[in-house]
Design a protein around this motif. Structure first.
Motif, short mmCIF file in Angstrom:
data_model
loop_
_atom_site.label_atom_id
_atom_site.label_comp_id
_atom_site.label_asym_id
_atom_site.label_seq_id
_atom_site.Cartn_x
_atom_site.Cartn_y
_atom_site.Cartn_z
N TYR A 31 0.84 -1.20 0.00
CA TYR A 31 0.00 0.00 0.00
C TYR A 31 0.87 1.25 0.00
N PHE A 32 1.99 1.19 0.71
CA PHE A 32 2.92 2.32 0.71
C PHE A 32 3.46 2.57 -0.70
N ALA A 33 3.86 1.48 -1.40
CA ALA A 33 4.38 1.63 -2.76
C ALA A 33 3.31 2.18 -3.70
N VAL A 34 2.10 1.66 -3.58
CA VAL A 34 0.99 2.14 -4.40
C VAL A 34 0.68 3.60 -4.07
N SER A 35 0.72 3.93 -2.80
CA SER A 35 0.47 5.32 -2.39
C SER A 35 1.54 6.26 -2.92
N LEU A 36 2.79 5.77 -2.99
CA LEU A 36 3.84 6.60 -3.59
C LEU A 36 3.54 6.89 -5.05
N ALA A 37 3.05 5.89 -5.77
CA ALA A 37 2.66 6.11 -7.16
C ALA A 37 1.53 7.14 -7.24
N GLY A 38 0.54 6.98 -6.37
CA GLY A 38 -0.56 7.94 -6.33
C GLY A 38 -0.08 9.32 -5.92
N LEU A 39 0.84 9.38 -4.97
CA LEU A 39 1.40 10.66 -4.53
C LEU A 39 2.19 11.33 -5.65
N ALA A 66 -7.89 13.73 -7.18
CA ALA A 66 -8.75 12.93 -8.05
C ALA A 66 -7.92 11.96 -8.88
N ALA A 67 -6.85 12.43 -9.46
CA ALA A 67 -5.99 11.56 -10.26
C ALA A 67 -5.29 10.52 -9.39
N GLY A 68 -4.84 10.94 -8.22
CA GLY A 68 -4.15 10.02 -7.32
C GLY A 68 -5.06 8.94 -6.76
N VAL A 69 -6.27 9.28 -6.39
CA VAL A 69 -7.17 8.29 -5.79
C VAL A 69 -7.57 7.22 -6.80
N MET A 70 -7.76 7.61 -8.04
CA MET A 70 -8.09 6.61 -9.07
C MET A 70 -6.93 5.63 -9.26
N THR A 71 -5.73 6.15 -9.24
CA THR A 71 -4.54 5.30 -9.36
C THR A 71 -4.44 4.34 -8.18
N TRP A 73 -6.78 3.33 -6.06
CA TRP A 73 -7.88 2.36 -6.02
C TRP A 73 -7.58 1.19 -6.95
N TRP A 74 -7.23 1.47 -8.19
CA TRP A 74 -6.99 0.41 -9.16
C TRP A 74 -5.85 -0.49 -8.71
N LEU A 75 -4.76 0.11 -8.26
CA LEU A 75 -3.62 -0.69 -7.81
C LEU A 75 -3.93 -1.44 -6.53
N ALA A 130 1.31 16.68 4.51
CA ALA A 130 -0.11 16.31 4.48
C ALA A 130 -0.28 14.88 3.97
N ALA A 131 0.54 14.49 3.02
CA ALA A 131 0.46 13.14 2.45
C ALA A 131 0.76 12.08 3.51
N GLY A 132 1.69 12.34 4.41
CA GLY A 132 1.99 11.37 5.47
C GLY A 132 0.81 11.15 6.39
N ALA A 133 0.18 12.22 6.81
CA ALA A 133 -0.99 12.10 7.68
C ALA A 133 -2.14 11.41 6.96
N THR A 134 -2.33 11.76 5.70
CA THR A 134 -3.41 11.18 4.92
C THR A 134 -3.16 9.70 4.64
#
Length: 161
Positions: A31-39, A66-71, A73-75, A130-134
């Protein structure tokens, strides 16, 4: 008198070190790796919108989100989580994923306001904090509500025994 078999299942599950230390840890790492892609997508779009597009930071944050959350979710459904609590209802699952993301956007917006407006920190640095807290907020809620294994509760009444 009730006999709650679910309590015994949960007790045994909590003793299972593979689940507690292995699967959950692996999901967190993925999830961290996927979140980095989204970030990366979120921050990139945010920065382009603020710096090149001249858009207000709040609107730029929404576009990046919006762009990050779609990324993410799919991953998440394809590469991160082993279990899907709502796999039989993908529309409901996506709605829940999006709702948690929107709540996470609230966390992001508050953190950005604190960083940019109150503390006068550059927008990109504020966005990273903000990304860390989120990240923590989103992982915890998504894992708990959407991506945990649901075991049916079997409660036997005394007269059924």
């Amino acid at each position: 008198m009730n006999i709650n078999i679910d309590a015994d299942i949960n007790k045994n599950l909590s003793k299972n070190k593979f689940y507690c230390n292995g699967v959950l840890k692996n999901e967190l790492v993925r999830y961290f790796a996927v979140s980095l892609a989204g970030l990366f997508i979120d921050l990139g779009l945010f920065s382009v919108a603020v710096r090149l597009g001249g858009l207000p930071w709040a609107f730029a944050a929404f576009l990046g989100f919006a762009a990050g959350v779609m990324t993410v979710w799919w991953l998440s459904i394809h590469f991160v989580f082993k279990n899907r609590s709502l796999s039989q209802s993908p529309i409901v699952e996506f709605a829940g994923f999006l709702a948690i993301g929107i709540a996470g956007l609230g966390v992001t917006e508050v953190a950005l306001w604190l960083g940019i407006e109150l503390l006068k920190i550059q927008p990109e640095f504020s966005k990273l904090a903000a990304a860390g807290a989120t990240f923590i907020f989103n992982f915890a809620l998504r894992k708990w509500l959407l991506f945990r294994k649901i075991t049916p509760k079997l409660v036997l009444q005394q007269d059924q025994i």
